[in-house]
Write an enzyme that holds these catalytic residues in place. Sequence first.
Site, PDB file in Angstrom:
ATOM      1  N   ASP A 118       3.935   5.893  -6.581  1.00  0.00           N
ATOM      2  CA  ASP A 118       4.487   5.443  -5.314  1.00  0.00           C
ATOM      3  C   ASP A 118       4.626   6.654  -4.402  1.00  0.00           C
ATOM      4  O   ASP A 118       4.464   7.794  -4.849  1.00  0.00           O
ATOM      5  CB  ASP A 118       5.842   4.750  -5.506  1.00  0.00           C
ATOM      6  N   ASP A 168       1.704  -4.340  -0.338  1.00  0.00           N
ATOM      7  CA  ASP A 168       1.828  -4.674   1.080  1.00  0.00           C
ATOM      8  C   ASP A 168       0.722  -5.653   1.457  1.00  0.00           C
ATOM      9  O   ASP A 168      -0.458  -5.363   1.280  1.00  0.00           O
ATOM     10  CB  ASP A 168       1.702  -3.401   1.916  1.00  0.00           C
ATOM     11  N   LYS A 172      -1.352  -9.000   9.371  1.00  0.00           N
ATOM     12  CA  LYS A 172      -2.174  -9.158  10.570  1.00  0.00           C
ATOM     13  C   LYS A 172      -3.652  -9.006  10.222  1.00  0.00           C
ATOM     14  O   LYS A 172      -4.029  -8.121   9.462  1.00  0.00           O
ATOM     15  CB  LYS A 172      -1.772  -8.126  11.619  1.00  0.00           C
TER      16      LYS A 172
END
Length: 262
Positions: A118, A168, A172
Amino acid sequence: MSESRETATHPAVEPVVAQRGSSRFAAGEGPLPDPAGSHYERRIRSFQPRRSRVTTSQAEALLKRWPDWGLDIDGKRVLDLDEMFGGLPVVLEIGFGMGEATAQMAAADRGTGILAVDVHTPGQGNLLGLADRNGLENVRVANGDAIILLREMLDPGALDGCRVYFPDPWPKKRHHKRRLIQPDFLTLLASRMKPGAVLHCATDWEEYAEQMLEVLTAHPGFENTQADGGYAPRPAFRPLTRFEGQGLDKGHVVHDLLFHRK
């Protein structure tokens, strides 16, 4: 370990804001803000480093455990996973958030090593703190870009599995190219997984789940574990996270995908 013993071991650390391009840690003492620097090409990334506060306990965990259990993804060496995990089979986890689920899985299966990647400094500190308090010597925390880790720092066939939980979704349309689960990523990942190793993805974003299923089904390196070619039931070893519970409360549907490396 108690708070007093931690404080005695390390000097007091005030909460700080971790920002891209800056670090409170010296090299080797904690995660660096951009470990690969300019060594590799600029490209579209599937992640965005976030500015957020590192608590005192997280900073103390980083100072205590990073030298032994943490690594920066600099792309300058190939990792010896057998040495790092004492010969345990190793699963790569990409994106672990605050690390609660990772710690639960590590505690439930101490015979498997988890290489957890991460870029979120508070999460890195939180996971190292959980690992330290619970004696989870089968966890290592990697800071940086998972693509560079896979491409430059892992041998072919090094991994016994990979977990990508709630990446994630980049909702869009113009951002869909940033999504992690893409054909090129799967080709790279497949090259680093042993035959039969399992890629386990989970998402609560319906449209992304559909894309994952389509891309994975079409990829020659992977085969669906489900006979009907669809989604899998949530396996018992994947904990129900706080994030997932919040999504379920809002009516979100979580999809698990489990594919074998051919």
